[in-house]
Design a protein around this motif. Structure first.
Motif: not given
Length: 132
Positions: A28-46
């Motif tokens: 289940n931690k993989r989902t957390l990693a995906l969400v955290a990295l998704f948020a980081a990518l969203a911030q960078l691209f925004d």
């Protein structure tokens, strides 16, 4: 973040701080990693970054799998890139561009992460209701 290049608006993510449990497909931690990295990518691209790179050991199949799951594309293998723990290490270089992110990656990831994240949060809420 490593190798920050403000002029061309590019950055390299450093992922080695994440515990290996966050990369296991069956965790289940993989989902957390995906969400955290998704948020980081969203911030960078925004923030108008144009390119994000991911560099990892060629033999690290779990990190390579996570990069692919986030929409990164393999650009190539850097042979004998660094010496790590007394051995020459080949590195896989992945990247994702803002054009990739805004055309389909972010929408696809949001859709794919929604169910597992909600299930994880529901499970966590159930655990909070239990007495210690």
């Amino acid at each position: 973040l490593l190798d920050h290049r403000p002029r061309p608006l590019g950055v390299r993510l450093r992922i080695d701080w994440l515990h290996p449990a966050y990369f296991d497909r069956h965790s289940n931690k993989r989902t957390l990693a995906l969400v955290a990295l998704f948020a980081a990518l969203a911030q960078l691209f925004d923030a108008h970054y144009r390119r994000v790179e991911w560099l990892c050991d060629v033999d690290d199949t779990q990190r390579r799998s996570l990069a692919t799951a986030l929409g990164f594309h393999l650009e190539g293998i850097l042979r004998k890139h660094i010496v790590f723990q007394d051995r020459s290490r080949d590195s896989a270089l992945y990247s994702i561009l803002n054009s990739d992110w805004f055309t389909n990656t972010s929408h696809t990831l949001r859709h794919r992460l929604r169910s597992p994240l909600l299930a994880f949060l529901d499970k966590d809420d159930d655990d909070d209701d239990k007495p210690p």
